[in-house]
Design a protein around this motif. Structure first.
Motif, mmCIF file in Angstrom:
data_model
loop_
_atom_site.group_PDB
_atom_site.id
_atom_site.type_symbol
_atom_site.label_atom_id
_atom_site.label_comp_id
_atom_site.label_asym_id
_atom_site.label_seq_id
_atom_site.Cartn_x
_atom_site.Cartn_y
_atom_site.Cartn_z
ATOM 1 N N GLU A 110 -17.106 31.008 42.115
ATOM 2 C CA GLU A 110 -17.189 30.157 43.515
ATOM 3 C C GLU A 110 -16.074 28.242 43.030
ATOM 4 N N LYS A 111 -15.808 28.194 41.313
ATOM 5 C CA LYS A 111 -16.136 27.455 41.001
ATOM 6 C C LYS A 111 -14.466 27.908 40.323
ATOM 7 N N LEU A 112 -13.447 26.653 40.517
ATOM 8 C CA LEU A 112 -12.137 26.601 39.322
ATOM 9 C C LEU A 112 -11.367 25.175 39.059
ATOM 10 N N ALA A 113 -11.600 24.982 37.672
ATOM 11 C CA ALA A 113 -10.158 23.780 37.148
ATOM 12 C C ALA A 113 -8.543 24.356 37.279
ATOM 13 N N LEU A 114 -8.374 23.809 37.856
ATOM 14 C CA LEU A 114 -7.205 23.675 36.750
ATOM 15 C C LEU A 114 -6.455 23.426 36.656
ATOM 16 N N PHE A 115 -5.138 23.038 35.801
ATOM 17 C CA PHE A 115 -4.761 22.031 35.206
ATOM 18 C C PHE A 115 -2.885 22.366 35.044
ATOM 19 N N ALA A 116 -1.947 21.799 34.983
ATOM 20 C CA ALA A 116 -0.493 22.187 34.562
ATOM 21 C C ALA A 116 -0.752 21.732 32.488
ATOM 22 N N PHE A 117 -0.110 22.771 32.316
ATOM 23 C CA PHE A 117 0.227 22.864 30.839
ATOM 24 C C PHE A 117 0.733 21.631 30.896
ATOM 25 N N SER A 118 0.219 20.683 29.314
ATOM 26 C CA SER A 118 1.043 19.214 29.156
ATOM 27 C C SER A 118 1.145 19.237 27.724
ATOM 28 N N PRO A 119 2.001 19.421 26.900
ATOM 29 C CA PRO A 119 1.942 19.244 25.138
ATOM 30 C C PRO A 119 1.560 18.811 24.806
ATOM 31 N N GLN A 120 0.674 18.598 23.588
ATOM 32 C CA GLN A 120 0.095 17.426 22.920
ATOM 33 C C GLN A 120 0.633 17.559 21.422
ATOM 34 N N GLU A 121 1.125 16.523 20.664
ATOM 35 C CA GLU A 121 1.582 16.420 19.612
ATOM 36 C C GLU A 121 0.309 16.664 18.668
ATOM 37 N N GLY A 122 1.890 17.197 18.478
ATOM 38 C CA GLY A 122 0.337 17.893 16.784
ATOM 39 C C GLY A 122 -0.594 19.303 16.900
ATOM 40 N N THR A 123 -0.290 20.107 18.149
ATOM 41 C CA THR A 123 -0.604 20.703 18.144
ATOM 42 C C THR A 123 0.325 22.226 18.145
ATOM 43 N N LYS A 124 -0.049 23.829 17.919
ATOM 44 C CA LYS A 124 1.024 24.259 18.226
ATOM 45 C C LYS A 124 1.945 24.664 19.061
ATOM 46 N N ALA A 125 1.245 23.968 20.296
ATOM 47 C CA ALA A 125 1.737 25.058 21.376
ATOM 48 C C ALA A 125 2.443 23.591 21.542
ATOM 49 N N GLY A 126 1.827 22.922 21.474
ATOM 50 C CA GLY A 126 3.158 21.710 21.808
ATOM 51 C C GLY A 126 4.795 22.084 20.966
ATOM 52 N N GLU A 127 4.321 23.246 19.552
ATOM 53 C CA GLU A 127 4.926 23.347 19.605
ATOM 54 C C GLU A 127 6.709 24.495 20.446
ATOM 55 N N LEU A 128 5.296 24.738 20.467
ATOM 56 C CA LEU A 128 6.350 26.011 21.581
ATOM 57 C C LEU A 128 7.982 25.507 22.604
ATOM 58 N N LYS A 129 8.729 26.664 22.716
ATOM 59 C CA LYS A 129 9.462 26.230 23.670
ATOM 60 C C LYS A 129 8.940 26.128 24.792
ATOM 61 N N MET A 130 9.521 24.914 25.655
ATOM 62 C CA MET A 130 9.049 24.498 26.998
ATOM 63 C C MET A 130 9.846 25.179 28.286
ATOM 64 N N ASP A 131 9.215 25.809 28.634
ATOM 65 C CA ASP A 131 10.547 27.320 29.219
ATOM 66 C C ASP A 131 9.839 26.861 30.724
ATOM 67 N N VAL A 132 9.150 26.415 31.266
ATOM 68 C CA VAL A 132 8.699 25.965 31.827
ATOM 69 C C VAL A 132 8.160 24.762 32.652
ATOM 70 N N SER A 133 9.346 24.572 33.966
ATOM 71 C CA SER A 133 9.282 22.988 34.374
ATOM 72 C C SER A 133 7.609 22.218 34.283
ATOM 73 N N LYS A 134 7.735 20.454 34.271
ATOM 74 C CA LYS A 134 6.820 20.015 35.266
ATOM 75 C C LYS A 134 6.674 20.770 36.080
ATOM 76 N N LYS A 135 7.512 20.586 37.322
ATOM 77 C CA LYS A 135 7.719 20.848 38.644
ATOM 78 C C LYS A 135 6.889 22.163 38.414
ATOM 79 N N GLU A 136 7.774 23.347 38.158
ATOM 80 C CA GLU A 136 7.411 24.799 38.130
ATOM 81 C C GLU A 136 5.944 24.713 38.123
ATOM 82 N N ALA A 137 5.353 23.919 36.938
ATOM 83 C CA ALA A 137 3.830 23.993 36.436
ATOM 84 C C ALA A 137 2.778 23.416 37.590
#
Length: 222
Positions: A110-137
């Motif tokens: 019934e309820k859905l929160a949606l977020f586009a991924f945004s890399p955060q400094e100091g996190t493992k995810a932030g070190e991954l290759k950004m292969d999806v552009s902000k526009k595509e996200a």
């Protein structure tokens, strides 16, 4: 602990928020079925349904587990589900997006929160290759949002004429903002009710008469 809390005199309803979608929450749903003072509301942020993406996020779960969890939650009368998804995570493919879209159609939260991924400094995810552009996200977020809005329209239609326990949140310019027990404050839908004698904090019942994209219009029944 939850059973003890609900024994407090004057406590009308207890809402549980941010329940991690795992086996512990699955067991906790048994309490929802037996304790009527627990709000018929499951907030459980899954973040994704692709096992590959979830593993990269260092999260557990899968399409089938989340579906089973939410199916069990549906056994609670009038329960509504709130979850969240992150789109555009590094490594997310078109097939992963399709899996999310199928899940929305299949489970119909019934309820859905949606977020586009945004890399955060100091996190493992932030070190991954950004292969999806902000526009595509952003495009993927909008794609999922549109799919959910189609589901939500049918959900709204099923609410028309139904009466729900509710609380009056605010009153302004002759209109009361009323929140069903299925709606958490500040983040979920509200029901707009023409106000005559209602008071903030008043608990009663509201009948749903119509809806907009998210919010609803109704009438106070008691």
């Amino acid at each position: 602990l939850l059973n003890k809390v609900t024994e407090i005199n004057g406590l009308e309803i207890l809402r549980l928020l941010y329940l991690y979608p795992d086996k512990k929450t699955e067991k906790l749903l048994d309490l929802f079925l037996t304790n009527s003072k627990i709000a018929p509301y499951l907030e459980s942020p899954i973040q994704h349904v692709s096992e590959k993406v979830l593993k990269s996020m260092n999260r557990t779960g899968s399409y089938s587990f989340f579906k089973d969890l939410f199916t069990k939650a549906r056994q609670v009368k009038d329960l509504e589900i709130r979850t969240s998804l992150i789109m555009g995570y590094p490594g997310e493919t078109a097939s992963d997006v399709d899996e999310v879209l199928r899940f929305i159609e299949d489970v119909k939260p019934e309820k859905l929160a949606l977020f586009a991924f945004s890399p955060q400094e100091g996190t493992k995810a932030g070190e991954l290759k950004m292969d999806v552009s902000k526009k595509e996200a952003a495009r993927r977020v909008n794609l999922v949002r549109e799919a959910h809005l189609k589901v939500l329209k049918d959900i709204h239609l099923s609410r028309i004429g139904k009466i729900y326990p509710a609380i009056v949140d605010t009153i302004e310019d002759g209109v009361a903002e009323v929140r069903r027990f299925q709606d958490a404050p500040e983040i979920d839908e509200t029901v707009y009710v023409p106000n005559s004698t209602l008071k903030i904090g008043q608990i009663g019942r509201v009948k749903i008469n119509s809806f907009s994209e998210y919010d609803m219009d109704g009438s106070w029944e008691s």
